[in-house]
Design a protein around this motif. Structure first.
Motif, PDB file in Angstrom:
ATOM      1  N   HIS A 136       0.767  -1.313   0.122  1.00 50.83           N
ATOM      2  CA  HIS A 136       0.088   0.137  -0.060  1.00 50.83           C
ATOM      3  C   HIS A 136       0.778   1.430   0.061  1.00 50.83           C
ATOM      4  O   HIS A 136       0.568   2.076  -0.652  1.00 50.83           O
ATOM      5  CB  HIS A 136      -1.024   0.073   1.116  1.00 50.83           C
ATOM      6  N   LYS A 140       0.930   4.320  -3.019  1.00 51.64           N
ATOM      7  CA  LYS A 140       0.781   5.750  -2.802  1.00 51.64           C
ATOM      8  C   LYS A 140       1.800   6.304  -3.402  1.00 51.64           C
ATOM      9  O   LYS A 140       1.794   7.382  -4.268  1.00 51.64           O
ATOM     10  CB  LYS A 140       0.588   6.021  -1.215  1.00 51.64           C
ATOM     11  N   ILE A 171      -8.309  -3.340  -5.067  1.00 54.62           N
ATOM     12  CA  ILE A 171      -7.006  -3.065  -4.081  1.00 54.62           C
ATOM     13  C   ILE A 171      -7.257  -3.435  -2.572  1.00 54.62           C
ATOM     14  O   ILE A 171      -6.193  -4.028  -2.018  1.00 54.62           O
ATOM     15  CB  ILE A 171      -6.597  -1.523  -4.136  1.00 54.62           C
ATOM     16  N   GLN A 172      -8.500  -3.295  -2.036  1.00 53.44           N
ATOM     17  CA  GLN A 172      -8.476  -3.764  -0.749  1.00 53.44           C
ATOM     18  C   GLN A 172      -8.426  -5.343  -0.469  1.00 53.44           C
ATOM     19  O   GLN A 172      -8.327  -5.671   0.738  1.00 53.44           O
ATOM     20  CB  GLN A 172      -9.765  -2.927  -0.059  1.00 53.44           C
TER      21      GLN A 172
END
Ligand code: ADP
Length: 386
Positions: A136, A140, A171-172
């Motif tokens: 993650h 970002k 994505i989660q």
């Protein structure tokens, strides 16, 4: 150098006894080369054609070490094997092809991907991570937006361990494990080139094939040869495959899977250091099959011609949905009447949905005719259970 033909004191070992091994053993039988095969399953497809069959774990250090001692050449039909043991065997003088150091790179998709970058071999942009937190952070930092592709570093095959991330929600749902994220390549075609290299450094490559995927199973359904791409793209693909085997300094066979992008560029997706599904049609369509070529390459014999004899289309035969258990084939009688169509059954005793159980190859001077025949044959034969 020991005599290789008709000499039981020359032993070729194979780690893995599945269908790839079984098809290779047809060639070692033809050449009368003595083989010793190991597989964890007592009923592995290779058990019948080998001279000696050992049941054992390919990932266990001591088992692989014991198996390899006393062999002249040791090769593989699957890359998930104990590389530490192979390194020791190599140090003791067993010829291990493909070499353990290449296997170590290829076994891990993140390390493999970095290898292409380090060697300036074209591949899509990427970053690697050890866990979900790093994943993650990386997304970002690099401002990654879907679509992109998430891949597990280890443990995936045939599309498992690969997630095409299309939405924020996807994505989660990504798992917490080591892997890589790479740019989604908008491709025109998925293509592959199999290239072979022997210890003398001789290199040959097969004509480019193209793959057609099953619409839902994320599995190759058809392999077609020759690929319908421009001569320039075919030349580029061949050059890239030959550069890749040279970069690995690999002896044996390397199947190089590539994307032909819509912008005309070619990117490496991944490689397999062994015989490969994309080369099954070489049995009927080329002067030297990939299986014979693999035997020649790892025993340092002169390599055979890869020229195309006739266009061909291969269709995988997988277990029908809704059937699990002892396999039963239906509908093959019609198929046997078709000219230029060849059936290969792998000898797996039980089926399950989408398990690769065999393949058919249809040959024809016109590739479109071969494609139609392959589809007809594949639809005729049913892989069910008793
Ligand atoms: P496996 O080792 O399981 O075969 P692959 O890395 O070949 O996994 O990925 C499986 C499939 O996912 C590919 O054949 C392709 O269709 C798709 N795919 C993988 N990477 C990309 C990418 N970067 N861009 C677009 N599609 C991809």
């Amino acid at each position: 150098m020991k005599e290789i033909f008709s000499n039981p004191s020359f032993k070729l070992g194979v780690l893995g006894g599945g269908q790839l091994g079984k098809m290779m053993l047809a060639e070692t039988r033809r050449y009368d080369i003595y083989t010793v095969v190991m597989d964890p399953a007592a009923d592995a497809p290779s058990r019948l054609a080998s001279n000696e069959f050992v049941c054992g774990s390919l990932m266990d250090y001591n088992t692989v070490l014991d198996f390899g001692r006393g062999l002249d050449v040791l090769t593989i039909e699957i890359e998930h094997v104990n590389v530490d043991a192979l390194e020791v065997l190599e140090g003791e003088g067993v010829k291990v092809f493909p070499q353990p150091r290449a296997l170590r790179i290829i076994q891990n998709k993140a390390v493999q991907k970095q290898f292409y970058k380090d060697h300036q071999l074209p591949t899509s942009d990427f970053f690697t991570f050890e866990n979900a937190e790093e994943l993650h952070e990386g997304l970002k930092k690099g401002n990654w937006k879907p679509p992109f592709v998430w891949k597990a570093a280890t443990g995936g095959y045939d599309g498992f361990g690969v997630n095409i991330v299309r939405t924020e929600e996807d994505i989660q749902n990504l798992p917490n494990q080591a892997g890589l994220v790479e740019a989604f390549v908008p491709f025109e075609k998925e293509i592959a080139v199999i290239v072979a290299r022997n210890e003398n450094g001789e290199v040959v490559s097969y004509p480019v094939v193209e793959m057609e995927f099953h619409p839902t199973a994320n599995q190759v359904e058809y392999v077609l040869c020759p690929a319908h791409i421009s001569p320039e793209a075919a030349e580029k693909a061949k050059e890239l495959a030959e550069k890749t085997i040279a970069a690995y300094d690999l002896v044996g066979l390397l199947a190089v899977e590539m994307f032909l992008a819509k912008d005309g560029n070619i990117y490496i997706n991944e490689v397999a250091p062994r015989t490969h599904n994309s080369g099954h049609l070489t049995i009927e369509s080329n002067f030297t099959s990939q299986f014979e070529q693999h035997v020649r390459a790892v025993t340092n014999m002169p390599l055979g011609s890869t020229d195309l004899r006739i266009p061909a289309v291969m269709a995988n035969l997988v277990g029908d949905k809704g059937y699990s258990g002892p396999v039963k084939y239906e509908g093959y009688r019609d198929l046997l009447a078709m000219r230029g169509v060849y059936i290969h059954l792998y000898g797996k005793s039980s089926t399950r949905p989408f398990r690769k159980m065999g393949h058919v190859t249809a040959t024809h001077t016109d590739r479109a005719e071969a494609r139609a025949a392959a589809e007809k044959a594949k639809d005729a034969i049913r892989v069910q259970s008793r």
